[in-house]
Each structure stands twice: as C-alpha cells, then as structure tokens.
Design a protein around this motif. Structure first.
Motif, PDB file in Angstrom:
ATOM      1  N   PRO A   1       0.934  -1.159  -0.002  1.00 21.62           N
ATOM      2  CA  PRO A   1      -0.486   0.036  -0.126  1.00 21.62           C
ATOM      3  C   PRO A   1       0.711   1.338   0.224  1.00 21.62           C
ATOM      4  O   PRO A   1       1.641   0.994   0.624  1.00 21.62           O
ATOM      5  CB  PRO A   1      -0.675  -0.198   1.342  1.00 21.62           C
ATOM      6  N   LEU A   2       0.372   2.303  -1.066  1.00 24.97           N
ATOM      7  CA  LEU A   2       0.996   3.920  -0.783  1.00 24.97           C
ATOM      8  C   LEU A   2      -0.032   4.690   0.218  1.00 24.97           C
ATOM      9  O   LEU A   2       1.491   5.104   1.314  1.00 24.97           O
ATOM     10  CB  LEU A   2       1.059   4.008  -1.782  1.00 24.97           C
ATOM     11  N   ILE A   3      -0.788   4.480   0.544  1.00 16.17           N
ATOM     12  CA  ILE A   3      -1.185   4.906   1.615  1.00 16.17           C
ATOM     13  C   ILE A   3      -2.824   4.298   2.360  1.00 16.17           C
ATOM     14  O   ILE A   3      -3.067   4.013   0.795  1.00 16.17           O
ATOM     15  CB  ILE A   3      -1.650   6.384   1.074  1.00 16.17           C
ATOM     16  N   PHE A   4      -2.953   4.488   3.150  1.00 12.16           N
ATOM     17  CA  PHE A   4      -4.025   3.944   3.429  1.00 12.16           C
ATOM     18  C   PHE A   4      -5.262   4.763   4.230  1.00 12.16           C
ATOM     19  O   PHE A   4      -4.163   6.179   5.130  1.00 12.16           O
ATOM     20  CB  PHE A   4      -4.275   2.737   4.069  1.00 12.16           C
ATOM     21  N   VAL A   5      -7.414   5.021   4.776  1.00 14.13           N
ATOM     22  CA  VAL A   5      -6.652   5.526   5.105  1.00 14.13           C
ATOM     23  C   VAL A   5      -8.237   4.920   6.175  1.00 14.13           C
ATOM     24  O   VAL A   5      -8.921   3.952   5.272  1.00 14.13           O
ATOM     25  CB  VAL A   5      -7.953   6.406   4.838  1.00 14.13           C
ATOM     26  N   GLU A   6      -8.640   5.679   7.001  1.00 15.69           N
ATOM     27  CA  GLU A   6      -9.639   4.678   8.156  1.00 15.69           C
ATOM     28  C   GLU A   6     -10.164   5.062   8.414  1.00 15.69           C
ATOM     29  O   GLU A   6     -10.471   6.278   8.519  1.00 15.69           O
ATOM     30  CB  GLU A   6      -8.653   4.115   8.992  1.00 15.69           C
ATOM     31  N   VAL A   7     -11.940   4.922   8.687  1.00 13.61           N
ATOM     32  CA  VAL A   7     -13.002   5.448   8.287  1.00 13.61           C
ATOM     33  C   VAL A   7     -14.155   4.845   9.177  1.00 13.61           C
ATOM     34  O   VAL A   7     -13.968   3.994   9.600  1.00 13.61           O
ATOM     35  CB  VAL A   7     -13.628   5.663   6.616  1.00 13.61           C
ATOM     36  N   ALA A   8     -14.784   6.216  10.339  1.00 12.28           N
ATOM     37  CA  ALA A   8     -15.805   5.344  11.275  1.00 12.28           C
ATOM     38  C   ALA A   8     -16.847   5.910   9.868  1.00 12.28           C
ATOM     39  O   ALA A   8     -17.074   6.698  10.182  1.00 12.28           O
ATOM     40  CB  ALA A   8     -15.587   5.739  12.536  1.00 12.28           C
ATOM     41  N   LEU A   9     -17.665   5.117  10.695  1.00 16.03           N
ATOM     42  CA  LEU A   9     -18.972   5.818   9.758  1.00 16.03           C
ATOM     43  C   LEU A   9     -20.087   5.316  11.342  1.00 16.03           C
ATOM     44  O   LEU A   9     -20.653   4.546  12.217  1.00 16.03           O
ATOM     45  CB  LEU A   9     -19.484   4.276   9.243  1.00 16.03           C
ATOM     46  N   VAL A  10     -20.865   7.373  12.035  1.00 19.09           N
ATOM     47  CA  VAL A  10     -21.281   7.736  13.106  1.00 19.09           C
ATOM     48  C   VAL A  10     -22.299   8.430  12.758  1.00 19.09           C
ATOM     49  O   VAL A  10     -22.671   7.986  10.846  1.00 19.09           O
ATOM     50  CB  VAL A  10     -20.099   7.716  13.662  1.00 19.09           C
ATOM     51  N   GLU A  11     -22.969   8.492  13.388  1.00 20.31           N
ATOM     52  CA  GLU A  11     -23.975   9.965  13.485  1.00 20.31           C
ATOM     53  C   GLU A  11     -23.842  10.410  13.965  1.00 20.31           C
ATOM     54  O   GLU A  11     -23.574  10.920  15.556  1.00 20.31           O
ATOM     55  CB  GLU A  11     -25.411   9.068  14.225  1.00 20.31           C
ATOM     56  N   GLY A  12     -23.579  11.681  13.475  1.00 22.59           N
ATOM     57  CA  GLY A  12     -22.914  13.332  14.199  1.00 22.59           C
ATOM     58  C   GLY A  12     -21.158  13.156  13.912  1.00 22.59           C
ATOM     59  O   GLY A  12     -20.496  12.381  13.586  1.00 22.59           O
ATOM     60  N   LEU A  13     -21.070  14.728  14.416  1.00 26.89           N
ATOM     61  CA  LEU A  13     -19.702  14.549  14.004  1.00 26.89           C
ATOM     62  C   LEU A  13     -18.649  13.513  15.472  1.00 26.89           C
ATOM     63  O   LEU A  13     -19.682  14.257  16.616  1.00 26.89           O
ATOM     64  CB  LEU A  13     -18.755  16.251  13.903  1.00 26.89           C
ATOM     65  N   ALA A  14     -17.758  12.874  15.606  1.00 29.76           N
ATOM     66  CA  ALA A  14     -17.332  12.109  16.465  1.00 29.76           C
ATOM     67  C   ALA A  14     -16.339  13.809  16.711  1.00 29.76           C
ATOM     68  O   ALA A  14     -15.619  14.166  15.785  1.00 29.76           O
ATOM     69  CB  ALA A  14     -16.121  11.150  16.133  1.00 29.76           C
ATOM     70  N   ALA A  15     -16.325  13.138  18.206  1.00 25.38           N
ATOM     71  CA  ALA A  15     -15.179  14.658  18.842  1.00 25.38           C
ATOM     72  C   ALA A  15     -14.497  14.090  19.494  1.00 25.38           C
ATOM     73  O   ALA A  15     -13.147  14.791  19.607  1.00 25.38           O
ATOM     74  CB  ALA A  15     -15.904  15.127  20.117  1.00 25.38           C
ATOM     75  N   ALA A  16     -14.102  12.707  19.846  1.00 27.60           N
ATOM     76  CA  ALA A  16     -12.991  12.138  20.915  1.00 27.60           C
ATOM     77  C   ALA A  16     -12.848  10.955  19.478  1.00 27.60           C
ATOM     78  O   ALA A  16     -13.909  10.273  19.324  1.00 27.60           O
ATOM     79  CB  ALA A  16     -13.056  11.679  21.861  1.00 27.60           C
ATOM     80  N   VAL A  17     -11.367  10.321  19.607  1.00 29.15           N
ATOM     81  CA  VAL A  17     -11.325   9.224  18.823  1.00 29.15           C
ATOM     82  C   VAL A  17     -10.998   7.787  19.586  1.00 29.15           C
ATOM     83  O   VAL A  17     -10.917   6.395  18.641  1.00 29.15           O
ATOM     84  CB  VAL A  17      -9.204   9.357  18.398  1.00 29.15           C
ATOM     85  N   GLN A  18     -11.092   7.889  20.749  1.00 28.48           N
ATOM     86  CA  GLN A  18     -11.066   6.421  21.987  1.00 28.48           C
ATOM     87  C   GLN A  18     -12.512   5.803  21.888  1.00 28.48           C
ATOM     88  O   GLN A  18     -12.119   4.741  21.237  1.00 28.48           O
ATOM     89  CB  GLN A  18     -10.403   7.136  23.324  1.00 28.48           C
ATOM     90  N   PRO A  19     -13.488   6.249  21.210  1.00 26.97           N
ATOM     91  CA  PRO A  19     -14.496   5.940  21.001  1.00 26.97           C
ATOM     92  C   PRO A  19     -14.171   5.047  19.743  1.00 26.97           C
ATOM     93  O   PRO A  19     -15.039   3.977  19.489  1.00 26.97           O
ATOM     94  CB  PRO A  19     -15.910   6.662  21.124  1.00 26.97           C
ATOM     95  N   LEU A  20     -13.711   5.911  19.169  1.00 25.85           N
ATOM     96  CA  LEU A  20     -13.759   5.254  17.405  1.00 25.85           C
ATOM     97  C   LEU A  20     -12.626   3.794  17.437  1.00 25.85           C
ATOM     98  O   LEU A  20     -12.733   2.824  16.303  1.00 25.85           O
ATOM     99  CB  LEU A  20     -13.265   6.139  16.571  1.00 25.85           C
TER     100      LEU A  20
END
Length: 471
Positions: free
Chosen positions: A236-255
């Motif tokens: 892989p040259l570059i990768f992105v991780e995505v979370a599918l949620v409701e509303g803007l996520a404000a903290a990364v630990q729950p993700l």
C-alpha cells in the motif's frame, strides 16, 4: 557470398558463451565473486559505477534491462559506506552538457520561441534522470529506486550534494505515481494477510495494537481504503481509516476502542445503516521513499465517491485529525519575554492534569482559543504552520470544530494537549475553499471556530462603536 555467410555463422557458433556473457566481457565488469565470466576483477563499488555508465551507452532495451538488473544486484551487495559513495557518484556526475546548455540558452535569449524553450528544457535535463529511468527497466527497479530515496533521506542533512539526486528521484516519482496508475482497493478482514500485516506496521497516527485491534477497525461500521501501484504489488502507498457514525465525532478513543470482546457484527451493521457521517480518523503514508509525492487529496476524494455510492444516506464527510504542531507553537509563544499567556506553563506541567476535572476545566477555554489562533493565523511560506491543517485546508476542507481532549493517549497529550480537529469536506465548497487557501492562505472556518478566538464578550465596546458610527 554463401561461403562467407557460412563462415560467419561458424565463427559465431564457435564461441560457447551466451550473448549475455559476451556483454559482460565487453564491459569488463566481472566482480571478484564471479569466476565464470571473463574480464579483470573489479571492486564492487567500481563495478557499480561502470554498470551505471554502461546503462547510458547506446545499447538496446533488452541488454539495458539486464545491465539495470545487474546494477541493482550489485548495489544490494555494497556496504552502507559504498552505497553512499555510489549515491555521491550519481549526484555529482551525469550533469547536463555545459556547452550544449549554454548554446541552447543563448539561442533562446536571442529568439524566445516555444521551440527554443523546449530545446533548452531538453538540454537542461541532467543525464542522471535518464540513467534513473534506465535503472527502472529491470524487474523490481521501481521498488529499488523508492528504497534508494528512503535511504538518501538519512544523509541529506550531512551530505547536501545528494539533494540533486533526491530531487531527480522525486521528479520521476511524481510522474510514475500519478493518479492514472493508482488503484484504489478496499481493505477488509478477507484481504491477504500480508496486506493486513502492513497496515499494522505502517499505521502512523493511532498505533494498531495487534490483530484484535485491527479486526475492530475493519468491522462492518468501519471502512479502510488504500492506493496501490502495479510496480509495487502488495505494497500500500497510503491508506485511510473511516468510521461510520451519527454526527461529528469529537473524540478518537471511542472510535478506536478495542476491549478484547468479540465484535457484534449485527450491531456494527446496524450502526453503519444508521450512520449519517463518515469520519476519516487516520491517514497514513506507507512509503518513506515517496515523501512529497501527493496521494492523499486523490484518496480522500475517491473514497468519498465510493462511500456515497455504497451508503447514500451519508450526508457529511469529515476528519477527526491531530494538531501535531500546536504544543511546540504554544511553548515558543509562552517563552517570549513578557508573554501574557506564560501563566499557562505551570498548570500544564502538572502531572496528569487532563485527568483532574478542575484542572482540565480551567485550561479548556484558553487552550481552545490558542489552538484556534494557531490554526487560523497568518500563513508561513508553506501555508498553515500545522502540516495536517495545511494538507486538509489545501484540499478544500473547512476548519469545522476544535475538540477538547479528543485524544487522551500519551501521543495526543504530548503533541497537542489532547486537542483534535474536525475538517469538514463540503463537496459543494471544496473548490472555492481550495482556491482561497492556495491564493492567499484564507482558512475556511465555521462560526464556532471564530467564536473560540473571542476572549470574552465585549458588548459595551460594541455599543460605543455603534454610537460613533451614528454620529
């Protein structure tokens, strides 16, 4: 005529060596470890130099590919010091022909035509670039050159003459790795184990704590996409991780949360079905040798299209991003003579201040205000002072929200006092935002961000200003 032809064929067939062996003999490139080829013994470094010079000879593509392969094999046998010497040999040699360059420059100055400019550009190209192109002819040549540039990066500070070679490699990689050659793939739990292992190794933003953690990040309410290139299969040259949620996520630990329990696939699928927002929470470049070659802007835009096609209910596409330069910026500001914000230094040095509600609450407003100032302040020569901000704002995103204690992991506290940022990709405004940022550094931002930069309400001042204007 016939006897002559027969004699010629007989003469060629009398030499038992293959045409490849005759090529080596003609180049006098036999190394001290090769007892089956004729020619004098040549030290490995000298042999590598001769192979490089031979690549620029007028030989055909087939023999050129073989010489390139031998050169790469020779380089792999060199010690670190000899490889560095070879890189210096490439960087300081193979320059444009000075006489031809002067003639082309004088011709262009005398007649500044398009043809003259094209000729000047052609002559100005160092022969080193053509050598690198020919080194790319061999199988695995691209990977070897990417590895070469990765190694070069370790020496650029102490050996500035290598910057020319580094610049030539970057110039070629920008062309070889352009968007037309890249392949977007979704990575899930069924992807090859070798690729999954590389995700764990290459994750540069939020460390993946083993296979259980990776499985959580590839659950049904998560997505992962990567760009690949045919010359680097399986890498892989570059990768992105995505979370599918409701509303803007404000903290990364729950993700990121991976508590070791078995993932409830049905619940994760239900969350994905309800999601209205895609949160890009980690983007990692995987190849150090390709630094400066932009992939992320293409990646985000294509992933947005992929997600819209798969999940049409998604209405927002945002990041949850770190602010890696904020702490350094604030510490320099507090160190200035007479700095008004120096009073923050003592409470910030308190151990685990973020875990004490009273201490954290006292620091919340000033740190959020300073972070907003940092992200929206005057741009430097390269745009925004923060590299992550520069990337997303340059891609046309809007600085949407600054989140208090969005990342309380040690790295998050160390880099930005735990603050994280949402950059919103509004598809209708991406182009306008990009143009404004590219032209004069204008940072597209929300009213909430603007409100953070107001220290305290000042209605009396506004009232006086209003009366003055009426007068």
């Amino acid at each position: 005529m016939a006897p002559t032809a027969l004699k010629t064929r007989s003469s060629k067939s009398s030499d038992p060596r293959s045409w490849v062996e005759r090529l080596w003999a003609s180049l006098s490139l036999r190394s001290s470890t090769e007892v089956d080829r004729t020619g004098p013994l040549v030290p490995p470094l000298d042999r590598a130099k001769r192979l490089a010079e031979a690549l620029l000879s007028g030989r055909g593509e087939a023999s050129g590919a073989i010489v390139a392969r031998e050169l790469h094999e020779c380089l792999r046998t060199l010690g670190a010091e000899d490889r560095l010497a070879f890189y210096r040999f490439l960087a300081t040699g193979f320059q444009p022909d000075a006489k031809r360059l002067r003639a082309a420059a004088e011709a262009y100055l005398a007649d500044p035509s398009a043809e003259g400019a094209a000729k000047l550009a052609e002559v100005a190209d160092p022969t080193r670039q053509e050598l690198l192109r020919r080194m790319n002819l061999s199988l695995g040549g691209t990977a070897a050159l990417v590895a070469m540039r990765k190694e070069l990066a370790q020496h650029l500070r102490d050996a500035p003459e290598l910057k020319l070679l580094d610049a030539d490699l970057k110039h070629l990689f920008v062309s070889w790795f352009n968007r037309g050659f890249l392949e977007l793939r979704r990575i899930d739990w069924q992807s090859p184990a070798a690729v999954l292992d590389k995700l764990i190794a290459y994750e540069a933003v939020h460390e993946i704590q083993g296979w259980d953690d990776l499985r959580r990040r590839l659950a049904p309410d998560r997505r992962c996409f990567a760009f690949f290139h045919p010359a680097l299969p399986g890498e892989p040259l570059i990768f992105v991780e995505v979370a599918l949620v409701e509303g803007l996520a404000a903290a990364v630990q729950p993700l990121l949360g991976c508590d070791g329990q078995r993932i409830d696939e049905a619940a994760a699928q239900a969350r994905a079905a309800r999601a209205d927002t895609a949160i890009f929470y980690s983007i990692s470049n995987c190849q150090d040798g390709l630094r400066g070659v932009s992939f992320g802007n293409f990646l985000i835009k294509q992933v947005v299209e992929e997600l819209k096609a798969e999940l049409p209910q998604l209405t927002r596409f945002s990041t949850l991003s770190p602010v890696p330069g904020f702490r350094r910026w604030l510490e320099k500001r507090m160190a200035l003579p007479g700095a008004a914000d120096a009073a923050l230094e003592k409470p910030l040095k308190a151990e685990d201040w973020w875990q004490d509600p009273a201490k954290a609450d006292a620091l919340r407003q000033p740190l959020l205000r300073f972070c907003a100032t940092y992200l929206t302040g005057p741009a430097g020569p390269k745009g925004s002072v923060d590299p992550v901000a520069r990337f997303h704002l340059g891609n046309g995103a809007r600085l949407e929200r600054i989140n208090w204690l969005g990342n309380v992991a040690p790295r998050g506290i160390r880099e930005s006092y735990g603050i994280m940022v949402n950059y919103l990709y509004d598809l209708d405004l991406i182009e306008a935002n990009h143009e404004a940022f590219a032209q004069d550094g204008t940072v597209a931002r929300s009213a909430d961000v603007d409100a953070l930069m107001v220290e305290e309400p000042v209605p009396p001042v506004r009232a006086r200003s209003s009366r003055l204007r009426r007068a």
